[in-house]
Write a protein that holds these residues in place. Sequence first.
Motif, PDB file in Angstrom:
ATOM      1  N   ASP A 169       0.829  -1.209   0.000  1.00 13.45           N
ATOM      2  CA  ASP A 169       0.000   0.000   0.000  1.00 13.45           C
ATOM      3  C   ASP A 169       0.864   1.260   0.000  1.00 13.45           C
ATOM      4  O   ASP A 169       0.562   2.232  -0.691  1.00 13.45           O
ATOM      5  N   VAL A 170       1.913   1.212   0.826  1.00 14.39           N
ATOM      6  CA  VAL A 170       2.821   2.374   0.902  1.00 14.39           C
ATOM      7  C   VAL A 170       3.428   2.633  -0.478  1.00 14.39           C
ATOM      8  O   VAL A 170       3.455   3.763  -0.958  1.00 14.39           O
ATOM      9  N   ASP A 171       3.881   1.545  -1.106  1.00 14.50           N
ATOM     10  CA  ASP A 171       4.521   1.680  -2.411  1.00 14.50           C
ATOM     11  C   ASP A 171       3.547   2.229  -3.446  1.00 14.50           C
ATOM     12  O   ASP A 171       3.898   3.104  -4.247  1.00 14.50           O
ATOM     13  N   ASP A 172       2.286   1.715  -3.391  1.00 15.67           N
ATOM     14  CA  ASP A 172       1.261   2.218  -4.322  1.00 15.67           C
ATOM     15  C   ASP A 172       1.035   3.705  -4.110  1.00 15.67           C
ATOM     16  O   ASP A 172       0.975   4.482  -5.074  1.00 15.67           O
ATOM     17  N   LEU A 173       0.881   4.065  -2.834  1.00 15.61           N
ATOM     18  CA  LEU A 173       0.610   5.472  -2.509  1.00 15.61           C
ATOM     19  C   LEU A 173       1.752   6.352  -2.991  1.00 15.61           C
ATOM     20  O   LEU A 173       1.536   7.391  -3.630  1.00 15.61           O
ATOM     21  N   LEU A 174       2.985   5.920  -2.708  1.00 12.81           N
ATOM     22  CA  LEU A 174       4.140   6.727  -3.106  1.00 12.81           C
ATOM     23  C   LEU A 174       4.265   6.829  -4.624  1.00 12.81           C
ATOM     24  O   LEU A 174       4.579   7.889  -5.155  1.00 12.81           O
ATOM     25  N   SER A 175       3.954   5.722  -5.301  1.00 11.53           N
ATOM     26  CA  SER A 175       4.094   5.800  -6.759  1.00 11.53           C
ATOM     27  C   SER A 175       2.992   6.683  -7.343  1.00 11.53           C
ATOM     28  O   SER A 175       3.199   7.351  -8.348  1.00 11.53           O
ATOM     29  N   SER A 176       1.814   6.701  -6.669  1.00 10.64           N
ATOM     30  CA  SER A 176       0.759   7.613  -7.126  1.00 10.64           C
ATOM     31  C   SER A 176       1.178   9.065  -6.931  1.00 10.64           C
ATOM     32  O   SER A 176       0.662   9.975  -7.557  1.00 10.64           O
ATOM     33  N   LEU A 177       2.128   9.278  -6.015  1.00 11.09           N
ATOM     34  CA  LEU A 177       2.628  10.635  -5.776  1.00 11.09           C
ATOM     35  C   LEU A 177       3.843  10.945  -6.661  1.00 11.09           C
ATOM     36  O   LEU A 177       4.496  11.956  -6.508  1.00 11.09           O
TER      37      LEU A 177
END
Lengths: 264, 126
Positions: A254-262
């Motif tokens: 989830d963290v990785d998804d969120l960061l990549s969305s940023l």
Amino acid sequence: MLGAESFEGQSELLDELKDRARGLVERLEQGDFPAAAEMIRYINEARDRSIYREVGKLTRGLHEAILNFEIDATHHGIDNDNMSKMANAQERLDYVINLTQKSADKTMDMVEQGIPVAGQLGADARALQVDWQRLIRRDMKPDEFRDLYHRIDEFLGKAAGNSSELSEIFNSILLAQDFQDLSGQVIKKVITLVQEVEARLVELMRVAGQVEQLTGIFRAPEAEKQKTTGADVVAEGPQINAHERADVVSGQDDVDDLLSSLGF
Amino acid sequence: MKILIVDDFSTMRRIIKNLLRDLGFTNTSEADDGSTALPMLQNGNFDFLVTDWNMPGMTGIDLLKAVRADEKLKNLPILMVTAEAKRDQIIEAAQAGVNGYVVKPFTAAVLKEKIEKIFERVEASK
């Protein structure tokens, strides 16, 4: 309105209020204002007395609740007599922190001790393997063979020693996990304490609610809630039920998804 | 490669230190909160910072902001390793300029992957 059983002495209070009220009406009809004012004062006093009684009960209830925070205090080295039960609970949690810290330190000591042993064993084996392969290929001089012969003997002795050393280390690591049992027991007791505190607080709220009704105190419908969306993000520590909260990630993915969305 | 590990729990510092050593990074130092870490960073020629978020004294997010605001340190790669898992927090850390974010509990593989990724980027931007 309050039920008849709502608090002790309520019917007495009601009787007294009725008497005084009748008296008040009589005095007013007689036009005796000073006496009527006196009656009003009595009525106020009766109300105040019951408030004091309720507050007294609340205080006693609270005191009792605190005294009842009795949890079996058997931990060594802690002087429980000179300590409030809440302080004792804190002490218990500190004990858990110390216990887990000690276990973690012990485990890591053992791991740090074991890693070089295992590493050395592997390095020696690999070195021997190189020469052993040469022997298999019959690509070895007699002198070298004699050297290899001794090294293999030495290695076998060392391997046996290393393996019993590693076994001991594993055993120590195993034993260092006893904190789980001990800290579990202590934490369970603190949970019981907290549940008890909660129950007492609910009781306090209930009694306090009666006092409010009795005295006609009105609370603001919903005390202005502090806005939690302020600029300061407060650290919350580990999330126990991450999957139940939408504002919390449930893992590294989830963290990785969120960061990549940023754009990371 | 000189690395500073900042966490208030010695256990966690030690775990990270061991994992880093496993990855071949042996030159590590430790600090237990931001206010001890910052002077170390300013005087110590560190190449990489691994920090927790929630610490008494100066928190990791404040340390991150302080590092980014420091002319000498502002390009230091920073990996956050923390139990803080709110989306707002991750976004805040990202906006403050963190280079990687690992939530506890984590595995050696995740730590390795994030560190390698950070160094790849640092190399690429040189």
